[in-house]
Design a protein around this motif. Structure first.
Motif, mmCIF file in Angstrom:
data_model
loop_
_atom_site.group_PDB
_atom_site.id
_atom_site.type_symbol
_atom_site.label_atom_id
_atom_site.label_comp_id
_atom_site.label_asym_id
_atom_site.label_seq_id
_atom_site.Cartn_x
_atom_site.Cartn_y
_atom_site.Cartn_z
ATOM 1 N N ALA A 120 1.095 -1.385 -0.462
ATOM 2 C CA ALA A 120 0.358 0.065 0.286
ATOM 3 C C ALA A 120 0.917 1.058 0.385
ATOM 4 N N PHE A 121 2.263 1.186 0.953
ATOM 5 C CA PHE A 121 3.035 2.084 0.713
ATOM 6 C C PHE A 121 3.212 2.573 -0.491
ATOM 7 N N LEU A 122 3.841 1.470 -1.287
ATOM 8 C CA LEU A 122 4.334 1.486 -2.615
ATOM 9 C C LEU A 122 3.524 1.999 -3.564
ATOM 10 N N CYS A 123 2.317 1.636 -3.611
ATOM 11 C CA CYS A 123 1.251 2.156 -4.549
ATOM 12 C C CYS A 123 0.881 3.488 -4.061
ATOM 13 N N VAL A 124 0.727 4.123 -3.043
ATOM 14 C CA VAL A 124 -0.077 5.149 -2.557
ATOM 15 C C VAL A 124 1.154 5.946 -3.052
ATOM 16 N N ALA A 125 2.458 5.417 -3.216
ATOM 17 C CA ALA A 125 3.593 6.937 -3.184
ATOM 18 C C ALA A 125 3.712 6.824 -4.665
ATOM 19 N N ILE A 126 3.916 5.279 -5.369
ATOM 20 C CA ILE A 126 3.561 5.487 -7.075
ATOM 21 C C ILE A 126 2.610 6.571 -7.767
ATOM 22 N N GLY A 127 1.501 6.814 -6.823
ATOM 23 C CA GLY A 127 -0.030 7.295 -7.116
ATOM 24 C C GLY A 127 0.288 9.149 -6.559
ATOM 25 N N THR A 128 0.629 9.207 -5.824
ATOM 26 C CA THR A 128 0.779 9.986 -5.439
ATOM 27 C C THR A 128 1.079 11.215 -5.933
ATOM 28 N N VAL A 129 2.517 10.962 -6.326
ATOM 29 C CA VAL A 129 3.650 11.298 -7.824
ATOM 30 C C VAL A 129 2.809 11.894 -8.040
ATOM 31 N N VAL A 130 2.329 10.749 -9.349
ATOM 32 C CA VAL A 130 2.377 10.881 -10.703
ATOM 33 C C VAL A 130 1.522 10.911 -10.581
ATOM 34 N N GLY A 131 0.077 11.855 -9.910
ATOM 35 C CA GLY A 131 -1.328 12.684 -9.753
ATOM 36 C C GLY A 131 -0.490 14.094 -9.547
ATOM 37 N N ILE A 132 0.478 14.238 -8.335
ATOM 38 C CA ILE A 132 0.204 15.914 -7.971
ATOM 39 C C ILE A 132 1.315 16.182 -9.695
ATOM 40 N N VAL A 133 2.226 15.807 -10.307
ATOM 41 C CA VAL A 133 2.288 15.747 -11.424
ATOM 42 C C VAL A 133 1.637 16.173 -12.478
ATOM 43 N N ALA A 134 0.879 15.114 -12.332
ATOM 44 C CA ALA A 134 -0.019 15.659 -13.550
ATOM 45 C C ALA A 134 -1.097 16.440 -13.099
ATOM 46 N N GLY A 135 -1.461 17.144 -12.559
ATOM 47 C CA GLY A 135 -1.973 18.019 -11.802
ATOM 48 C C GLY A 135 -1.933 19.339 -11.953
ATOM 49 N N HIS A 136 -0.057 19.247 -11.171
ATOM 50 C CA HIS A 136 0.776 20.764 -11.558
ATOM 51 C C HIS A 136 1.031 21.135 -12.759
ATOM 52 N N PHE A 137 1.643 19.726 -13.801
ATOM 53 C CA PHE A 137 1.995 20.481 -15.208
ATOM 54 C C PHE A 137 0.797 20.046 -16.307
ATOM 55 N N ARG A 138 0.825 21.006 -17.173
ATOM 56 C CA ARG A 138 -0.388 21.395 -18.014
ATOM 57 C C ARG A 138 0.109 20.712 -19.353
ATOM 58 N N ALA A 139 1.147 20.806 -19.521
ATOM 59 C CA ALA A 139 2.133 20.223 -20.913
ATOM 60 C C ALA A 139 1.522 18.527 -21.177
ATOM 61 N N TRP A 140 2.382 18.471 -22.853
ATOM 62 C CA TRP A 140 1.925 17.441 -22.703
ATOM 63 C C TRP A 140 2.817 15.513 -22.493
ATOM 64 N N TYR A 141 3.652 16.222 -21.356
ATOM 65 C CA TYR A 141 3.721 15.082 -20.227
ATOM 66 C C TYR A 141 2.722 14.654 -19.612
ATOM 67 N N SER A 142 1.749 15.706 -19.428
ATOM 68 C CA SER A 142 0.485 15.451 -18.142
ATOM 69 C C SER A 142 0.021 14.814 -19.095
ATOM 70 N N THR A 143 -0.542 14.755 -20.072
ATOM 71 C CA THR A 143 -1.485 14.145 -20.576
ATOM 72 C C THR A 143 -0.925 12.666 -20.840
ATOM 73 N N VAL A 144 0.480 12.233 -21.407
ATOM 74 C CA VAL A 144 1.060 11.078 -21.017
ATOM 75 C C VAL A 144 1.489 10.600 -19.783
ATOM 76 N N LEU A 145 1.312 11.214 -19.095
ATOM 77 C CA LEU A 145 1.171 10.083 -17.695
ATOM 78 C C LEU A 145 -0.135 10.470 -17.648
ATOM 79 N N MET A 146 -1.764 10.783 -17.992
ATOM 80 C CA MET A 146 -2.468 10.145 -17.588
ATOM 81 C C MET A 146 -3.469 9.530 -18.698
ATOM 82 N N ARG A 147 -2.061 9.269 -19.651
ATOM 83 C CA ARG A 147 -2.537 8.332 -20.675
ATOM 84 C C ARG A 147 -1.994 6.533 -20.249
ATOM 85 N N VAL A 148 -1.504 6.462 -19.818
ATOM 86 C CA VAL A 148 -0.450 5.371 -18.722
ATOM 87 C C VAL A 148 -1.133 5.037 -18.114
ATOM 88 N N THR A 149 -1.820 6.605 -16.948
ATOM 89 C CA THR A 149 -2.711 5.675 -15.134
ATOM 90 C C THR A 149 -3.617 5.270 -15.632
#
Length: 315
Positions: A120-149
């Motif tokens: 659960a710690f590993l799952c939440v750590a990955i999800g938190t990092v991906v979620g904050i980065v994808a929500g903070h940045f609005r460029a193409w890499y945010s779109t790529v992160l969410m498509r992978v998600t």
């Protein structure tokens, strides 16, 4: 060196009064927040029952060597006969090797809780990092992160975990990794939505205007505001991780050298306990898995209700 000089040096090493007062104020605010959280949490009877159950199970797991001994898992020195029914000597009967099912159940609590917490710690750590980065940045890499998600989200979690556990070595760390890297998309989606809500507030614009960089905004402003959501999500993810570990062990993909509740179910199936009607070998680990998952779920619902009273969760 004179006394006045020593006094000046000591004074120079001390933090300024304003800094000391700010730290004391921050510590007092944290203490008040924790006390307020506990007062609200105590009003949820289901959350208290879940917390009491988790404390009891954790104490049993920690005291396993004292309660049942360190040699209770040994196959060669088993104290009883194969598949003995419950009795005064063996309250939950024995397994196919003559070992006490109660002793195995106590030792299995260690593995199941460890796998659940670390996965659960590993799952939440990955999800938190991906979620904050994808929500903070609005460029193409945010779109790529969410498509992978989204790809991980639509894929069956259990199938991915089985695939990883199959191609990697059979160990407890493989199970933890398989669960952690396949169950993070839901957390990432929730954290991204919360990040977007936080960054729409005026103080984020003020922080940017004052020169705050991406790291400062994400770590000092966004992360503290999404942590309550992350905490509530963690308690819910742990129960799912324990169930997934039990499933992988039941399918024979766990570590065969350790005792876990899912492994006990797998051993009972291979020993023919289902067809022979040896319920004492099947019921205890199954009930233990269900009770721990229920306890974590009750705690998670109570924490979520305290942090977000608008949910209206029953007390």
């Amino acid at each position: 060196m004179t006394a006045d000089t020593n006094t000046d040096l000591d004074t120079a090493q001390l933090p300024p009064p304003a800094e000391k007062s700010a730290r004391a104020l921050a510590r007092a605010r944290k203490r008040r927040s924790v006390a307020r959280f506990w007062r609200e949490y105590r009003t949820h009877r289901s959350g208290l029952w879940g917390l009491a159950g988790l404390i009891l199970i954790a104490l049993i797991a920690l005291c396993a060597p004292l309660l049942v001994g360190t040699d209770s898992q040994s196959v060669t020195d088993a104290p009883g006969g194969a598949l003995e029914a419950p009795s005064g000597e063996f309250p939950l009967g024995t397994d196919q090797f003559g070992r006490s099912v109660l002793a195995l159940l106590v030792w299995g609590a260690r593995v199941s809780l460890t796998v659940g917490l670390l996965a659960a710690f590993l799952c939440v750590a990955i999800g938190t990092v991906v979620g904050i980065v994808a929500g903070h940045f609005r460029a193409w890499y945010s779109t790529v992160l969410m498509r992978v998600t989204d790809w991980f989200l639509v894929m069956p979690t259990l199938v991915l975990a089985i695939a990883l556990a199959t191609v990697m070595s059979r160990s407890i760390w493989t199970v933890i990794l398989a669960i952690g890297v396949t169950t993070w998309p839901t957390t990432a989606r929730l954290v991204r939505a919360q990040t977007l809500a936080v960054e729409s507030r005026p103080y984020i614009e003020r922080a940017r205007a004052l020169g705050g960089g991406h790291g400062h905004i994400m770590l000092r402003h966004v992360l503290p505001n999404v942590m309550p959501l992350v905490l509530a999500q963690t308690t819910l993810v742990i129960s799912g991780a324990i169930l997934t570990e039990a499933t992988l062990a039941f399918l024979g993909l766990g570590d065969p050298t350790i005792t876990s509740w899912g492994g006990m179910l797998q051993d009972a199936r291979e020993a023919g306990a289902v067809s022979a009607g040896d319920w004492w070998y099947l019921a205890p680990p199954g009930l233990a898995i269900a009770l721990v998952a229920l306890a974590f779920t009750l705690c998670g619902r109570a924490i979520e209700a305290v942090l977000n009273p608008k949910l209206g969760v029953a007390r």
